[in-house]
Write a protein that holds these residues in place. Structure first.
Motif, PDB file in Angstrom:
ATOM      1  N   ASN A 120       0.835  -1.197   0.000  1.00 28.23           N
ATOM      2  CA  ASN A 120       0.000   0.000   0.000  1.00 28.23           C
ATOM      3  C   ASN A 120       0.873   1.253   0.000  1.00 28.23           C
ATOM      4  N   GLN A 121       1.951   1.244   0.794  1.00 29.86           N
ATOM      5  CA  GLN A 121       2.867   2.388   0.820  1.00 29.86           C
ATOM      6  C   GLN A 121       3.669   2.488  -0.469  1.00 29.86           C
ATOM      7  N   ARG A 122       4.077   1.356  -1.024  1.00 29.99           N
ATOM      8  CA  ARG A 122       4.855   1.354  -2.273  1.00 29.99           C
ATOM      9  C   ARG A 122       4.031   1.912  -3.427  1.00 29.99           C
ATOM     10  N   LYS A 123       2.767   1.561  -3.485  1.00 29.23           N
ATOM     11  CA  LYS A 123       1.892   2.060  -4.556  1.00 29.23           C
ATOM     12  C   LYS A 123       1.631   3.547  -4.376  1.00 29.23           C
ATOM     13  N   ALA A 124       1.496   3.972  -3.135  1.00 35.69           N
ATOM     14  CA  ALA A 124       1.288   5.372  -2.767  1.00 35.69           C
ATOM     15  C   ALA A 124       0.096   5.971  -3.504  1.00 35.69           C
ATOM     16  N   ASP A 125       0.251   7.173  -4.016  1.00 32.54           N
ATOM     17  CA  ASP A 125      -0.840   7.921  -4.652  1.00 32.54           C
ATOM     18  C   ASP A 125      -0.812   7.725  -6.164  1.00 32.54           C
ATOM     19  N   ARG A 126      -0.703   6.452  -6.586  1.00 35.27           N
ATOM     20  CA  ARG A 126      -0.648   6.140  -8.022  1.00 35.27           C
ATOM     21  C   ARG A 126      -1.594   4.989  -8.311  1.00 35.27           C
ATOM     22  N   THR A 127      -1.858   4.776  -9.579  1.00 34.41           N
ATOM     23  CA  THR A 127      -2.619   3.593  -9.978  1.00 34.41           C
ATOM     24  C   THR A 127      -1.649   2.413  -9.985  1.00 34.41           C
ATOM     25  N   PRO A 128      -2.137   1.185  -9.963  1.00 38.17           N
ATOM     26  CA  PRO A 128      -1.226   0.035 -10.016  1.00 38.17           C
ATOM     27  C   PRO A 128      -0.342   0.057 -11.275  1.00 38.17           C
ATOM     28  N   GLU A 129      -0.883   0.496 -12.417  1.00 37.67           N
ATOM     29  CA  GLU A 129      -0.093   0.557 -13.651  1.00 37.67           C
ATOM     30  C   GLU A 129       1.047   1.553 -13.509  1.00 37.67           C
TER      31      GLU A 129
END
Length: 190
Positions: A131-140
Motif C-alpha cells: 500500500n505504501q509502495r503504490k502510494a498515490d498512483r494507480t497500479p499501472e
C-alpha cells in the motif's frame, strides 16, 4: 501467529450467525456479542457448538453457532452488499491483492485524491508495504499487477465469507442459510 491475532491484539472473530426473528440470516457477530445478546434475552441459541459451553459466575451458556433475535428487525432489500473496509478484507480473505501475504489495509486502485471512491470495484485488500509502495498512483503507474480482480459480492456471499464457511460448514448450517448460499461452493483461498 494464529489468524485471529492482528498486530499483537486479538482481532474480532465474527463466527456466530444471527437470524432475524423470522429465521432469515442477518449478519455475523463475535462470540462475545452473541453471548451478550443471549444473556440480555435479546436472542436465543438456535444451534450451539457440541460439547462446548461458556461459564461465568452462576451462569453456563452453550457456545452459540447460530442465534435468533427475539424481536423482528426490518432490513431493506439489497441487491448488493454495502461497501466497508472490513467487507473488502473479508471479500479478499485478508490476502494482499499484490503479493498474496496477509493484508491489513485497503488500497484504492484509483486513488481517492484522483477521484477514486470507496467502491467494491475500486478497492482491494493490501499489505502495508505494498500500500505504501503504490502510494498515490494507480497500479499501472506503480508497476504493480493484481493477483486477482476486485468484484462486487452479493449479500449472501458476504455473509458466507464473513463466517469463513467451508463446504463441511455449509452442510452443518444449511438449515439456517438461504438456499442459494447453501448450494453455492465455498469461496476459494486464492
Amino acid at each position: 501467529m494464529p489468524p485471529w491475532h492482528a498486530r499483537g491484539r486479538v482481532a474480532e472473530v465474527r463466527s456466530t450467525l444471527v437470524l432475524n426473528a423470522s429465521y432469515e440470516p442477518l449478519t455475523t457477530v463475535s462470540l462475545q456479542r452473541a453471548v451478550v445478546l443471549v444473556l440480555q434475552d435479546k436472542a436465543v441459541v438456535e444451534q450451539a457448538h457440541p460439547l462446548r459451553t461458556m461459564r461465568g459466575t452462576g451462569v453456563t451458556v452453550p457456545v452459540p453457532r447460530v442465534i435468533r433475535l427475539q424481536r423482528y428487525v426490518r432490513v431493506p432489500f439489497r441487491q448488493q452488499a454495502p461497501w466497508s473496509r472490513r467487507g473488502v478484507l473479508v471479500r479478499d480473505q485478508h490476502l494482499c491483492a499484490y503479493c498474496g501475504r496477509r493484508a491489513t489495509t485497503v488500497d484504492h486502485l484509483q486513488p481517492r485524491s484522483r477521484g477514486g471512491g470507496d467502491t467494491w470495484l475500486n478497492t482491494v485488500a493490501a499489505c502495508a508495504e505494498d500500500n505504501q509502495r503504490k502510494a498515490d498512483r494507480t497500479p499501472e503507474q506503480a508497476g504493480m499487477t493484481l493477483l486477482r480482480s476486485p468484484f462486487v459480492p452479493t449479500p449472501q456471499a458476504t455473509l458466507m465469507m464473513a463466517l469463513g464457511l467451508r463446504v463441511s460448514d455449509l452442510r452443518e448450517l444449511a438449515d439456517w442459510l438461504p438456499s442459494q448460499v447453501a448450494a453455492a461452493p465455498a469461496p476459494s483461498a486464492a
